[in-house]
Each structure stands twice: as C-alpha cells, then as structure tokens.
Design a protein around this motif. Structure first.
Motif, PDB file in Angstrom:
ATOM      1  N   GLU A   1       4.441   4.647  17.197  1.00 33.55           N
ATOM      2  CA  GLU A   1       4.685   3.213  17.154  1.00 33.55           C
ATOM      3  C   GLU A   1       4.014   2.636  15.916  1.00 33.55           C
ATOM      4  O   GLU A   1       2.952   3.096  15.504  1.00 33.55           O
ATOM      5  CB  GLU A   1       4.134   2.534  18.407  1.00 33.55           C
ATOM      6  CG  GLU A   1       4.866   2.931  19.663  1.00 33.55           C
ATOM      7  CD  GLU A   1       4.342   2.230  20.912  1.00 33.55           C
ATOM      8  OE1 GLU A   1       3.348   1.474  20.830  1.00 33.55           O
ATOM      9  OE2 GLU A   1       4.926   2.458  21.979  1.00 33.55           O
ATOM     10  N   TYR A   2       4.637   1.631  15.347  1.00 36.62           N
ATOM     11  CA  TYR A   2       4.143   0.975  14.145  1.00 36.62           C
ATOM     12  C   TYR A   2       4.055  -0.512  14.433  1.00 36.62           C
ATOM     13  O   TYR A   2       4.996  -1.109  14.927  1.00 36.62           O
ATOM     14  CB  TYR A   2       5.097   1.240  12.968  1.00 36.62           C
ATOM     15  CG  TYR A   2       5.263   2.717  12.696  1.00 36.62           C
ATOM     16  CD1 TYR A   2       4.461   3.369  11.776  1.00 36.62           C
ATOM     17  CD2 TYR A   2       6.205   3.463  13.392  1.00 36.62           C
ATOM     18  CE1 TYR A   2       4.598   4.722  11.533  1.00 36.62           C
ATOM     19  CE2 TYR A   2       6.352   4.821  13.168  1.00 36.62           C
ATOM     20  CZ  TYR A   2       5.547   5.448  12.236  1.00 36.62           C
ATOM     21  OH  TYR A   2       5.688   6.794  12.015  1.00 36.62           O
TER      22      TYR A   2
ATOM     23  N   THR B   1       9.337   1.518  17.024  1.00 31.82           N
ATOM     24  CA  THR B   1       9.166   2.950  17.198  1.00 31.82           C
ATOM     25  C   THR B   1       9.633   3.678  15.944  1.00 31.82           C
ATOM     26  O   THR B   1      10.286   3.082  15.074  1.00 31.82           O
ATOM     27  CB  THR B   1       9.997   3.469  18.390  1.00 31.82           C
ATOM     28  OG1 THR B   1      11.388   3.338  18.065  1.00 31.82           O
ATOM     29  CG2 THR B   1       9.675   2.710  19.665  1.00 31.82           C
ATOM     30  N   GLY B   2       9.323   4.951  15.883  1.00 33.66           N
ATOM     31  CA  GLY B   2       9.792   5.778  14.784  1.00 33.66           C
ATOM     32  C   GLY B   2      11.303   5.948  14.788  1.00 33.66           C
ATOM     33  O   GLY B   2      11.878   6.432  13.819  1.00 33.66           O
TER      34      GLY B   2
ATOM     35  N   GLU C   1      13.429   1.158  16.269  1.00 34.35           N
ATOM     36  CA  GLU C   1      13.815   0.203  17.296  1.00 34.35           C
ATOM     37  C   GLU C   1      12.651  -0.728  17.584  1.00 34.35           C
ATOM     38  O   GLU C   1      11.505  -0.282  17.681  1.00 34.35           O
ATOM     39  CB  GLU C   1      14.192   0.941  18.588  1.00 34.35           C
ATOM     40  CG  GLU C   1      15.401   1.835  18.438  1.00 34.35           C
ATOM     41  CD  GLU C   1      15.652   2.695  19.663  1.00 34.35           C
ATOM     42  OE1 GLU C   1      14.745   2.838  20.523  1.00 34.35           O
ATOM     43  OE2 GLU C   1      16.753   3.239  19.769  1.00 34.35           O
ATOM     44  N   LEU C   2      12.943  -2.002  17.721  1.00 33.08           N
ATOM     45  CA  LEU C   2      11.931  -2.980  18.074  1.00 33.08           C
ATOM     46  C   LEU C   2      11.534  -2.754  19.524  1.00 33.08           C
ATOM     47  O   LEU C   2      12.369  -2.781  20.418  1.00 33.08           O
ATOM     48  CB  LEU C   2      12.480  -4.398  17.883  1.00 33.08           C
ATOM     49  CG  LEU C   2      11.512  -5.552  18.115  1.00 33.08           C
ATOM     50  CD1 LEU C   2      10.325  -5.485  17.167  1.00 33.08           C
ATOM     51  CD2 LEU C   2      12.247  -6.874  17.967  1.00 33.08           C
ATOM     52  N   LYS C   3      10.236  -2.507  19.752  1.00 30.55           N
ATOM     53  CA  LYS C   3       9.769  -2.224  21.108  1.00 30.55           C
ATOM     54  C   LYS C   3       9.186  -3.467  21.764  1.00 30.55           C
ATOM     55  O   LYS C   3       9.533  -3.801  22.888  1.00 30.55           O
ATOM     56  CB  LYS C   3       8.717  -1.115  21.081  1.00 30.55           C
ATOM     57  CG  LYS C   3       8.240  -0.727  22.460  1.00 30.55           C
ATOM     58  CD  LYS C   3       7.311   0.463  22.417  1.00 30.55           C
ATOM     59  CE  LYS C   3       6.897   0.805  23.855  1.00 30.55           C
ATOM     60  NZ  LYS C   3       6.013   1.931  23.886  1.00 30.55           N
ATOM     61  N   THR C   4       8.289  -4.139  21.056  1.00 33.31           N
ATOM     62  CA  THR C   4       7.724  -5.376  21.594  1.00 33.31           C
ATOM     63  C   THR C   4       7.619  -6.417  20.493  1.00 33.31           C
ATOM     64  O   THR C   4       7.494  -6.097  19.319  1.00 33.31           O
ATOM     65  CB  THR C   4       6.312  -5.177  22.209  1.00 33.31           C
ATOM     66  OG1 THR C   4       5.407  -4.767  21.192  1.00 33.31           O
ATOM     67  CG2 THR C   4       6.332  -4.175  23.338  1.00 33.31           C
TER      68      THR C   4
END
Length: 116
Positions: free
Chosen positions: A42-43, A57-58, A61-64
C-alpha cells in the motif's frame, strides 16, 4: 558460400540457447514474485497539510480516502476535489515508481517492451 560466425561468437549452439532460456525463465519467475509482492503493498500520500489522505494498492487501485471534516466547505467543493486528486495522484505515482525501480533492479536496466 557458407556464412561464418566470428570466433567466440555464440559458440556452443543449443547448450547456450538452453542456458539463456533457463535464465529468462528464472528472471520471469522472479519478476512474477516481485509483482505479486508489489501488488500487495500500500502507498499513502497526503495533501493540504494532511487534510486529505489517499491510500492506493500496488494494483493501482484507490483503497481508502480520508478527508478531515474541517476541510469540507460546501462553498469550496472545488478546493476539496483538488486536494483529493492531488493525494490520489501522488500515491499512484509512488506505487508506479516503486514498481519501476524494483523491475529495473531485476532486469539490470534491460528495457524489453511488454516485459513489465
């Protein structure tokens, strides 16, 4: 007239091709392993003095997406949108840069189109 290869060029025939194929397969397996690891990472990036935080994520995709309540101004939705875009884009750039760096390490700087 037969073409001749210069001395020391390739030599060895099929055994060199097999060795090269094994090396390529090993490199591909290592790239697959690193790609899987990178996709799980995660970045995080922020904007507006940490008012907006995006985590991707790698897999790109937008996670939060976290927005502090104090930056939500109904009179200035455009500014909030800009902060969200800035944070998300910075997190995506970090993920892409990390992948590029890791793949370059594996390939020794070899740039093969379509490889990654």
């Amino acid at each position: 007239m037969k073409a001749r290869l210069p001395q020391g060029y390739g030599g060895g025939g099929p055994s060199n091709i097999q060795q090269l194929a094994k090396q390529a397969q090993k490199m591909q397996e290592e790239m697959d392993r690193v790609t899987t690891e990178l996709e799980e990472k995660e970045y995080k990036a922020t904007s507006g003095g940490d008012a907006v935080e995006a985590v991707v994520t790698g897999k790109m995709e937008l996670k939060t997406l976290t927005v502090k309540p104090e930056v939500v101004d109904p009179e200035d939705v455009e500014m909030l949108s800009d902060l969200i875009i800035a944070a998300a884009n910075e997190a995506l750039r970090a993920a892409a840069a990390d992948k590029s760096e890791q793949m370059e390490k594996l390939s020794g700087g070899l740039n093969v189109p379509g490889l990654f």
